[in-house]
Design a protein around this motif. Structure first.
Motif, PDB file in Angstrom:
ATOM      1  N   PRO A  89      28.674  -0.855 -26.427  1.00 45.13           N
ATOM      2  CA  PRO A  89      28.173  -0.139 -25.261  1.00 45.13           C
ATOM      3  C   PRO A  89      27.414   1.106 -25.677  1.00 45.13           C
ATOM      4  O   PRO A  89      27.411   1.515 -26.835  1.00 45.13           O
ATOM      5  N   SER A  90      26.780   1.713 -24.695  1.00 48.94           N
ATOM      6  CA  SER A  90      26.031   2.930 -24.948  1.00 48.94           C
ATOM      7  C   SER A  90      26.965   4.018 -25.433  1.00 48.94           C
ATOM      8  O   SER A  90      28.096   4.149 -24.962  1.00 48.94           O
ATOM      9  N   ILE A  91      26.500   4.800 -26.393  1.00 47.17           N
ATOM     10  CA  ILE A  91      27.323   5.841 -26.997  1.00 47.17           C
ATOM     11  C   ILE A  91      27.271   7.068 -26.099  1.00 47.17           C
ATOM     12  O   ILE A  91      26.229   7.691 -25.936  1.00 47.17           O
ATOM     13  N   LYS A  92      28.400   7.402 -25.504  1.00 51.95           N
ATOM     14  CA  LYS A  92      28.483   8.552 -24.624  1.00 51.95           C
ATOM     15  C   LYS A  92      29.722   9.365 -24.984  1.00 51.95           C
ATOM     16  O   LYS A  92      30.752   8.811 -25.322  1.00 51.95           O
ATOM     17  N   THR A  93      29.588  10.665 -24.878  1.00 52.50           N
ATOM     18  CA  THR A  93      30.723  11.538 -25.080  1.00 52.50           C
ATOM     19  C   THR A  93      31.558  11.579 -23.810  1.00 52.50           C
ATOM     20  O   THR A  93      31.069  11.264 -22.724  1.00 52.50           O
ATOM     21  N   PRO A  94      32.844  11.955 -23.909  1.00 54.94           N
ATOM     22  CA  PRO A  94      33.656  12.054 -22.703  1.00 54.94           C
ATOM     23  C   PRO A  94      33.088  13.012 -21.679  1.00 54.94           C
ATOM     24  O   PRO A  94      33.220  12.795 -20.477  1.00 54.94           O
ATOM     25  N   ALA A  95      32.427  14.096 -22.145  1.00 53.15           N
ATOM     26  CA  ALA A  95      31.851  15.045 -21.200  1.00 53.15           C
ATOM     27  C   ALA A  95      30.697  14.434 -20.433  1.00 53.15           C
ATOM     28  O   ALA A  95      30.520  14.678 -19.241  1.00 53.15           O
ATOM     29  N   GLU A  96      29.869  13.617 -21.124  1.00 59.36           N
ATOM     30  CA  GLU A  96      28.744  12.982 -20.447  1.00 59.36           C
ATOM     31  C   GLU A  96      29.189  11.906 -19.473  1.00 59.36           C
ATOM     32  O   GLU A  96      28.546  11.679 -18.455  1.00 59.36           O
ATOM     33  N   GLU A  97      30.312  11.263 -19.773  1.00 60.19           N
ATOM     34  CA  GLU A  97      30.753  10.160 -18.935  1.00 60.19           C
ATOM     35  C   GLU A  97      31.595  10.630 -17.756  1.00 60.19           C
ATOM     36  O   GLU A  97      31.466  10.103 -16.657  1.00 60.19           O
ATOM     37  N   HIS A  98      32.466  11.630 -17.966  1.00 60.30           N
ATOM     38  CA  HIS A  98      33.383  12.055 -16.917  1.00 60.30           C
ATOM     39  C   HIS A  98      33.215  13.526 -16.534  1.00 60.30           C
ATOM     40  O   HIS A  98      33.794  13.949 -15.537  1.00 60.30           O
ATOM     41  N   GLY A  99      32.512  14.303 -17.319  1.00 60.48           N
ATOM     42  CA  GLY A  99      32.358  15.707 -16.997  1.00 60.48           C
ATOM     43  C   GLY A  99      33.176  16.597 -17.925  1.00 60.48           C
ATOM     44  O   GLY A  99      34.064  16.156 -18.644  1.00 60.48           O
ATOM     45  N   ARG A 100      32.828  17.895 -17.894  1.00 60.63           N
ATOM     46  CA  ARG A 100      33.502  18.859 -18.773  1.00 60.63           C
ATOM     47  C   ARG A 100      34.972  19.025 -18.415  1.00 60.63           C
ATOM     48  O   ARG A 100      35.815  19.228 -19.280  1.00 60.63           O
ATOM     49  N   ALA A 101      35.292  18.985 -17.122  1.00 63.12           N
ATOM     50  CA  ALA A 101      36.683  19.163 -16.710  1.00 63.12           C
ATOM     51  C   ALA A 101      37.563  18.035 -17.258  1.00 63.12           C
ATOM     52  O   ALA A 101      38.694  18.267 -17.705  1.00 63.12           O
ATOM     53  N   TYR A 102      37.030  16.802 -17.249  1.00 62.58           N
ATOM     54  CA  TYR A 102      37.796  15.674 -17.782  1.00 62.58           C
ATOM     55  C   TYR A 102      38.014  15.849 -19.276  1.00 62.58           C
ATOM     56  O   TYR A 102      39.114  15.589 -19.787  1.00 62.58           O
ATOM     57  N   GLU A 103      36.994  16.279 -20.000  1.00 64.08           N
ATOM     58  CA  GLU A 103      37.137  16.475 -21.447  1.00 64.08           C
ATOM     59  C   GLU A 103      38.168  17.552 -21.752  1.00 64.08           C
ATOM     60  O   GLU A 103      38.992  17.406 -22.664  1.00 64.08           O
ATOM     61  N   ALA A 104      38.158  18.636 -20.964  1.00 66.94           N
ATOM     62  CA  ALA A 104      39.134  19.692 -21.177  1.00 66.94           C
ATOM     63  C   ALA A 104      40.547  19.195 -20.887  1.00 66.94           C
ATOM     64  O   ALA A 104      41.486  19.490 -21.628  1.00 66.94           O
ATOM     65  N   ALA A 105      40.707  18.429 -19.796  1.00 70.75           N
ATOM     66  CA  ALA A 105      42.027  17.884 -19.468  1.00 70.75           C
ATOM     67  C   ALA A 105      42.491  16.898 -20.532  1.00 70.75           C
ATOM     68  O   ALA A 105      43.671  16.858 -20.890  1.00 70.75           O
ATOM     69  N   HIS A 106      41.548  16.101 -21.053  1.00 70.02           N
ATOM     70  CA  HIS A 106      41.893  15.127 -22.091  1.00 70.02           C
ATOM     71  C   HIS A 106      42.354  15.822 -23.363  1.00 70.02           C
ATOM     72  O   HIS A 106      43.362  15.436 -23.974  1.00 70.02           O
ATOM     73  N   ASP A 107      41.635  16.857 -23.789  1.00 71.39           N
ATOM     74  CA  ASP A 107      42.028  17.601 -24.992  1.00 71.39           C
ATOM     75  C   ASP A 107      43.365  18.310 -24.784  1.00 71.39           C
ATOM     76  O   ASP A 107      44.191  18.374 -25.702  1.00 71.39           O
ATOM     77  N   THR A 108      43.573  18.848 -23.582  1.00 70.01           N
ATOM     78  CA  THR A 108      44.847  19.501 -23.294  1.00 70.01           C
ATOM     79  C   THR A 108      45.996  18.512 -23.333  1.00 70.01           C
ATOM     80  O   THR A 108      47.083  18.808 -23.838  1.00 70.01           O
ATOM     81  N   GLY A 109      45.765  17.293 -22.801  1.00 70.61           N
ATOM     82  CA  GLY A 109      46.797  16.270 -22.843  1.00 70.61           C
ATOM     83  C   GLY A 109      47.160  15.880 -24.261  1.00 70.61           C
ATOM     84  O   GLY A 109      48.342  15.686 -24.586  1.00 70.61           O
ATOM     85  N   ASN A 110      46.152  15.747 -25.128  1.00 70.14           N
ATOM     86  CA  ASN A 110      46.422  15.431 -26.529  1.00 70.14           C
ATOM     87  C   ASN A 110      47.222  16.545 -27.211  1.00 70.14           C
ATOM     88  O   ASN A 110      48.128  16.286 -28.015  1.00 70.14           O
ATOM     89  N   PHE A 111      46.883  17.792 -26.868  1.00 69.30           N
ATOM     90  CA  PHE A 111      47.602  18.925 -27.452  1.00 69.30           C
ATOM     91  C   PHE A 111      49.058  18.943 -26.994  1.00 69.30           C
ATOM     92  O   PHE A 111      49.975  19.149 -27.796  1.00 69.30           O
TER      93      PHE A 111
END
Length: 277
Positions: A89-111
């Motif tokens: 599939p097309s190469i997309k970052t989490p921020a491009e696909e879901h937005g900055r808030a999703y990327e921040a929540a995802h990183d926080t969840g991993n932490f």
């Protein structure tokens, strides 16, 4: 989180003119087909990737041989049976696909998950190392050569066995009997001095060995639980590596002559190995 939310998007490398030209000549996706030679295509038809992964997981899980009815493994991981496409599939970052808030929540969840794993491992490390310390103390501090060697812990079963039979039962036995055996052996070998040394070894061994027996129950049991979870994770990784090695060996096998194939199959049959059809 603040760095993630305030990160500016990367500037576009192409201007509007070059982008229009690229849109007319090239597709706007990163999808491409994996180039395969005819031998690879034929091998995929005979041994699909999902079958190879299921077979590898079955071998790693030690549930061989195959079911004679349909040739499929008796136990297979359903997550490894998913169909895989030859396109990416097309190469997309989490921020491009879901937005900055999703990327921040995802990183926080991993932490948070990493913190929880660390917190869960803390009592395991505490009781396990404390039990090992009491277990080895008579040997290093009192020169007690009667300390039994602890078995390796490879999973939940071995952890319970070491905690119950090896450490608790035999530890209490050695601790109390050492009050008699150490002075007796010391007096027989070195006289009065050995008798006094044996009394010290017996008293110290009673304290250390009974403490190791009590703390070893939670310490070695929890260590067995931890090893069991690690084993399940390593099993999936080993299955993936095994699937890659099997496909590599099948490619080499298909490229051999008829006589070489017969010789290879003959050698496998001499080892009494069940060959997949």
């Amino acid at each position: 989180m603040s760095k993630t939310l305030h990160t500016k998007p990367a500037p576009k490398a192409l201007d509007s003119t070059s982008a229009d030209t690229a849109s007319e000549s090239e597709p706007q996706t990163y999808e491409f087909n994996v180039v395969q030679n005819p031998l690879q295509n034929a091998l995929n038809m005979k041994y699909p990737p999902e079958r190879m992964e299921a077979l590898a997981h079955t071998i790693v899980s030690k549930s061989f041989p195959f079911d004679a009815a349909d040739g499929a493994p008796k136990r297979a991981n359903p997550f490894l049976l998913a169909r895989k496409s030859n396109t990416y599939p097309s190469i997309k970052t989490p921020a491009e696909e879901h937005g900055r808030a999703y990327e921040a929540a995802h990183d926080t969840g991993n932490f948070v998950s990493s913190i929880m794993v660390t917190v869960a491992k803390t009592p395991v490390a505490f009781f396990y190392n404390l039990a090992n310390g009491f277990h080895n103390a008579p040997s290093f501090l009192l020169n007690d050569h009667t300390v039994r060697r602890r078995d390796n812990i490879t999973g939940f079963g071995s952890g319970v066995k070491v905690a119950g039979k090896k450490e608790f039962t035999l530890g209490l036995y050695d601790g109390f009997t050492g009050l008699v055996t150490h002075p007796y052996n010391g007096a027989r070998r070195h006289g009065l001095g050995g008798f006094l040394t044996g009394i010290g070894q017996g008293a110290g061994g009673l304290i250390f060995k009974t403490s190791a027996a009590a703390i070893g129950l939670p310490g070695y049991t929890l260590k067995g639980v931890e090893k069991q979870f690690q084993k399940r994770h390593d099993r999936s990784l080993k299955a993936k590596l095994l699937a890659i090695r099997m496909r590599q060996s099948l490619l080499e096998f298909e490229g051999t002559t008829k006589e070489e194939k017969e010789e290879i199959i003959k050698r496998w049959r001499e080892l009494d190995v069940v060959l997949p059809s």
